[in-house]
Motif scaffolding. Structure first.
Motif, PDB file in Angstrom:
ATOM      1  N   GLN A 168       4.980   1.241  65.092  1.00 57.52           N
ATOM      2  CA  GLN A 168       4.461   2.735  65.847  1.00 57.52           C
ATOM      3  C   GLN A 168       3.174   2.277  66.641  1.00 57.52           C
ATOM      4  O   GLN A 168       3.033   3.182  67.014  1.00 57.52           O
ATOM      5  CB  GLN A 168       3.798   3.412  65.223  1.00 57.52           C
ATOM      6  CG  GLN A 168       5.056   3.632  63.798  1.00 57.52           C
ATOM      7  CD  GLN A 168       6.335   5.161  63.927  1.00 57.52           C
ATOM      8  OE1 GLN A 168       5.915   5.369  65.112  1.00 57.52           O
ATOM      9  NE2 GLN A 168       6.997   5.119  63.820  1.00 57.52           N
ATOM     10  N   GLY A 169       3.103   0.652  66.909  1.00 54.23           N
ATOM     11  CA  GLY A 169       2.342   0.240  68.639  1.00 54.23           C
ATOM     12  C   GLY A 169       0.725   0.024  67.638  1.00 54.23           C
ATOM     13  O   GLY A 169       0.408  -0.237  68.508  1.00 54.23           O
ATOM     14  N   PHE A 170       0.518   0.070  66.292  1.00 58.88           N
ATOM     15  CA  PHE A 170      -0.523  -0.251  65.837  1.00 58.88           C
ATOM     16  C   PHE A 170      -0.857  -1.915  65.955  1.00 58.88           C
ATOM     17  O   PHE A 170      -0.061  -2.643  65.773  1.00 58.88           O
ATOM     18  CB  PHE A 170      -0.791  -0.185  64.542  1.00 58.88           C
ATOM     19  CG  PHE A 170      -2.168   0.437  63.838  1.00 58.88           C
ATOM     20  CD1 PHE A 170      -2.357   1.618  63.764  1.00 58.88           C
ATOM     21  CD2 PHE A 170      -3.186  -0.836  63.158  1.00 58.88           C
ATOM     22  CE1 PHE A 170      -4.056   1.888  62.727  1.00 58.88           C
ATOM     23  CE2 PHE A 170      -3.941  -0.150  62.696  1.00 58.88           C
ATOM     24  CZ  PHE A 170      -4.165   1.420  62.521  1.00 58.88           C
ATOM     25  N   THR A 171      -2.510  -1.786  66.216  1.00 56.10           N
ATOM     26  CA  THR A 171      -2.810  -3.245  67.229  1.00 56.10           C
ATOM     27  C   THR A 171      -2.828  -4.238  66.075  1.00 56.10           C
ATOM     28  O   THR A 171      -3.817  -3.436  65.648  1.00 56.10           O
ATOM     29  CB  THR A 171      -2.830  -3.625  68.452  1.00 56.10           C
ATOM     30  OG1 THR A 171      -4.338  -2.836  67.651  1.00 56.10           O
ATOM     31  CG2 THR A 171      -2.865  -2.518  69.109  1.00 56.10           C
ATOM     32  N   ALA A 172      -3.079  -5.831  66.428  1.00 53.65           N
ATOM     33  CA  ALA A 172      -4.295  -6.413  65.808  1.00 53.65           C
ATOM     34  C   ALA A 172      -4.261  -7.957  66.530  1.00 53.65           C
ATOM     35  O   ALA A 172      -3.655  -8.041  67.743  1.00 53.65           O
ATOM     36  CB  ALA A 172      -3.391  -7.445  64.346  1.00 53.65           C
TER      37      ALA A 172
ATOM     38  N   MET B 176       3.819  -1.972  55.378  1.00 51.59           N
ATOM     39  CA  MET B 176       3.377  -0.613  55.545  1.00 51.59           C
ATOM     40  C   MET B 176       2.563  -1.107  56.675  1.00 51.59           C
ATOM     41  O   MET B 176       2.668  -0.745  58.154  1.00 51.59           O
ATOM     42  CB  MET B 176       2.161  -0.559  54.817  1.00 51.59           C
ATOM     43  CG  MET B 176       2.901   0.908  53.547  1.00 51.59           C
ATOM     44  SD  MET B 176       3.508   1.876  54.604  1.00 51.59           S
ATOM     45  CE  MET B 176       2.758   2.976  55.479  1.00 51.59           C
TER      46      MET B 176
ATOM     47  N   LEU C 228       5.793  -1.007  59.437  1.00 49.42           N
ATOM     48  CA  LEU C 228       6.100   0.448  59.800  1.00 49.42           C
ATOM     49  C   LEU C 228       4.804   0.151  60.613  1.00 49.42           C
ATOM     50  O   LEU C 228       5.068   1.201  62.345  1.00 49.42           O
ATOM     51  CB  LEU C 228       5.753   1.026  58.916  1.00 49.42           C
ATOM     52  CG  LEU C 228       7.095   1.035  57.494  1.00 49.42           C
ATOM     53  CD1 LEU C 228       7.069   1.775  56.552  1.00 49.42           C
ATOM     54  CD2 LEU C 228       8.814   2.024  58.354  1.00 49.42           C
ATOM     55  N   LEU C 229       3.491   0.206  60.365  1.00 47.86           N
ATOM     56  CA  LEU C 229       2.602   0.249  61.509  1.00 47.86           C
ATOM     57  C   LEU C 229       2.761  -0.685  62.544  1.00 47.86           C
ATOM     58  O   LEU C 229       2.753   0.546  63.519  1.00 47.86           O
ATOM     59  CB  LEU C 229       0.793  -0.162  60.995  1.00 47.86           C
ATOM     60  CG  LEU C 229       0.300  -0.329  60.377  1.00 47.86           C
ATOM     61  CD1 LEU C 229      -0.405  -0.055  59.056  1.00 47.86           C
ATOM     62  CD2 LEU C 229      -0.218   1.966  60.252  1.00 47.86           C
TER      63      LEU C 229
ATOM     64  N   GLY D 198       0.087 -10.241  61.993  1.00 47.84           N
ATOM     65  CA  GLY D 198      -1.637  -9.720  62.243  1.00 47.84           C
ATOM     66  C   GLY D 198      -2.573  -9.149  61.463  1.00 47.84           C
ATOM     67  O   GLY D 198      -3.658  -8.549  60.567  1.00 47.84           O
ATOM     68  N   ILE D 199      -1.640  -7.435  61.193  1.00 47.19           N
ATOM     69  CA  ILE D 199      -2.187  -6.546  59.939  1.00 47.19           C
ATOM     70  C   ILE D 199      -2.425  -6.732  58.996  1.00 47.19           C
ATOM     71  O   ILE D 199      -3.021  -6.629  57.939  1.00 47.19           O
ATOM     72  CB  ILE D 199      -1.508  -5.107  59.928  1.00 47.19           C
ATOM     73  CG1 ILE D 199      -1.408  -4.227  62.125  1.00 47.19           C
ATOM     74  CG2 ILE D 199      -1.496  -3.761  59.191  1.00 47.19           C
ATOM     75  CD1 ILE D 199      -0.137  -3.782  62.233  1.00 47.19           C
TER      76      ILE D 199
END
Lengths: 472, 472
Positions: A232-236, A225, A228-229, A194-195
């Motif tokens: 760390q729990g980054f959402t999309a 990246m 990696l995001l 998603g990111i």
């Protein structure tokens, strides 16, 4: 605020982001045939040779100089160079160099060059995390499957619109591969995709400039990246690929969702990867191939009165430049290609050097090539006849050029191609070791040894075979 | 290979990449009115307050954790945090935080949030190069002009198609601004724009996830790197913006080239920038404004029998949620907005906390709001009447909400907004100093002092006012 004039938005697309995420996270290690696994090694080897070969190109120098401003940590290898940079920057530079000569792999169904984005991200990440060679190969197969299946979904409309499909789908392939290498679960892999979906890289308008090879490099970096995001729990958006305002529908009007799911986990797109034997557009390859075969049959340039070439109209439309002034123009000249095939028996980056294009015997021979359009001949074929001074004729008809899926380069030919690029940078001895490391990658405990072999030592490093080359 | 089915390709577009490059490279320092220069300071101040306010949001934590994998050099400040990271990563994180609360600036003609991509790149770069505050302000005005003019060129079709225009045009604005800050000439600035054009960031499908604020962050990062690459001689198409396979034509069917050239250097798009007084979609702002005015006129919640709201149908279509369950849903509830306006006299991020949305007096009051559609009322207006327990009626008609171009926030109101976000992170004393540094930026010898003030000291840093906030 809520304006939506998008026509024919498809609100019922299957959940392909989720489907691909589960596939990438859960498909068994080496869950494919030996042939697929071998092709993955060939893909990696071909990619690495291209990256090493262009390591001292001015595009690499400029990119590394820009990266140096960031004072990067020395985490990962830049193939063919002594500098080490952070893993994201290594992904960027190796992606740039691997595509700089336009000599890398091609997924012919979509003309994606899949290894650039995917392998560049994976080698840097694996080198840093200590992943095994097997984990890298697994991630390569799966990452390339994601990139090429998304490519199949949107090609050709997406490409026709002006997107450089290598970079736009490559960021997804790199994200998928890196998610696999990091061991992310399906949920986080879905977020990584998603990111990545928000970061397509590449316009076709850039062809002919350094930004063309920047596309796979930028995609490699952004995909790495994204993983990696996500780690760390980054959402999309969980539907970033298929939603009406997601990747496929925003970047293409063709959205053949079945291309994601058809035989997923059974048919691997890396099986359809191909490797260029000649450092130019594929449409010239049958003609060059035929001239190499004429040479192999004993035809010598000095005997030649005339070369009669019968090809599809597209060949002359794209590569009909009769008097190329330099190497770049030479890439758009079937005449130069034929001369190179007959004189050198090859058309690598070396045969597209400016001085070769302008060498007297090359100029004389290319002027003897007489091209005729015959649309009864397929674009993938060529009919070439050498008319000799004694009046005799030697004819070669090439139905499928060397390097095509029908006549793939042999492993030995791939090695020769690799050596042609790597020898001037690494020296012959180290090149041989690096080749062996590539073939053995799937069994290697780590990728560090291979990465170290891709770095020139003191002596060989000084010989930058391609350092003064202009951008192709 | 040469397939081109793109319809209506415009081969005769004016050379807007060149035009913008010359403008950015050559326009005189402070070559605009005092009003424009003051607006640039307001834009910077508002951007910095938003970035500081969200500095400890979980999106910032995740991004910094991913960046930490790269072991970045401590080159530049992350606003509101003690970590320093490399300049490209600082651009990324500050871009993310400045948009996390959706409380940043808006160029209303295009709904671009221009400061996120541009200011985030510039502060990081200026901090590292030692540029003066004047150079930063100059670059901000010019970078925002590039982003918004390109936005004017492609909006609304580009946005309607699904692109998050803040990130897609933002990378161009950031590249332009950084090129200016680096002192690149027109040729290299043109290349910076070209490299950036291949890296549009942002799909609208991501709204509601962390990837939405990633868009200005990713654009800031990519724009900054594009300028650094161009500085080192990296090349791109000189017509990357306008060519048939360039940015505008690939990403939009609307290409109003005159938007680039009309009054270029005379009219500055930053003049049309606006700053949200309320942390929600602009369509609710007139209703909240009216309720704040009711409160200012002495209406107390406990007196209220009923609030009669007459608004355009779009307001209820987009924000008609009667019983929001949490802060995120509250952003889509004009009922909650009205209650916040009447009870608190404001609707900042604090009034969209989950516990506020569910507080008994808020729930009770929002249920007294009776909304009626009246399309004779403009979407930018609202007619609100409080019917009190004694039968009396107090009416407020808001033609243009506070924060609109017609009724911009005063400098004092901007300061109050800034303090509301920065106080919990930096403490009131440092917040005041930082405000003063923002107003004085154009006269500052460097940006280092300002950047240092944006870092919490030992005591204040512990109080992370917004650290537990969910993603908006």
């Amino acid at each position: 605020m809520a304006r939506n004039t998008q026509v024919q938005a498809d609100h019922n697309a299957p959940p392909i982001t989720r489907i691909l995420a589960e596939f990438v996270a859960q498909h068994p290690s080496r869950g494919w045939s030996d042939a697929v696994d071998h092709e993955a090694h060939r893909t990696f080897l071909n990619w690495l040779g291209c990256a090493v070969g262009a390591a001292h190109h001015e595009a690499a120098d400029a990119a590394l100089a820009a990266i140096a401003v960031l004072q990067p940590a020395p985490q990962a290898t830049v193939a063919g160079r002594r500098e080490k940079v952070d893993i994201a920057s290594a992904a960027l530079v190796n992606g740039i160099t691997s595509h700089t000569f336009d000599f890398d792999d091609t997924h012919l169904k979509t003309i994606i060059h899949p290894a650039g984005p995917v392998a560049s991200a994976l080698l840097a990440l694996a080198e840093h995390t200590g992943a095994s060679g097997r984990q890298l190969i697994d991630a390569l197969v799966l990452g390339i499957d994601v990139a090429c299946r998304v490519g199949n979904t949107v090609y050709p409309e997406h490409y026709d619109r002006g997107w450089h499909i290598t970079g736009t789908t490559g960021v997804l392939g790199a994200a998928a591969g890196c998610a696999r290498l990091l061991g992310l679960d399906a949920d986080r892999t879905q977020m990584a995709l998603g990111i990545a979906a928000s970061q397509p890289v590449g316009l076709r308008e850039q062809f002919g400039t350094m930004t063309k090879p920047f596309h796979p490099g930028g995609a490699a970096r952004a995909g790495l990246m994204s993983a990696l995001l996500a780690q760390q729990g980054f959402t999309a958006s969980p539907r970033a690929l298929e939603a009406p305002r997601g990747f496929a529908q925003v970047l293409s009007t063709k959205t053949a969702w079945n291309e994601i799911t058809d035989e997923l986990g059974q048919r691997f797109e890396i099986s359809f990867n191909s490797y260029k034997p000649f450092a130019c557009g594929i449409v010239i390859h049958p003609s060059i191939d035929a001239c190499v075969q004429l040479r192999d049959r004993g035809v010598r340039p000095e005997q030649v009165e005339r070369i009669e070439l019968r090809v599809h109209s597209l060949v002359l439309e794209l590569t009909g430049k009769k008097e190329p002034a330099d190497g770049l123009q030479g890439k758009f000249s079937v005449y130069h290609g034929c001369a190179a095939g007959l004189i050198f028996g090859q058309a690598t980056e070396d045969e597209y050097a400016d001085d070769i294009v302008n060498r007297a015997d090359m100029v004389a021979l290319r002027r003897k090539v007489v091209a005729t359009v015959d649309d009864a001949i397929d674009e993938a074929s060529a009919d070439v006849t050498a008319v000799l001074a004694d009046g005799s004729r030697v004819q070669v008809f090439v139905e499928h050029a060397i390097g095509s899926l029908q006549r793939p380069l042999s492993d030995a030919q791939l090695e020769a191609k690799f050596a042609g690029m790597a020898d001037p940078v690494l020296g012959a001895g180290r090149t041989r070791e690096l080749l062996d490391a590539c073939w053995g990658l799937g069994d290697a405990a780590g990728v560090g040894a291979l990465a170290r072999l891709a770095v020139p030592d003191g002596a060989a490093g000084a010989a930058h075979g391609h350092s003064t080359r202009r951008m192709r």
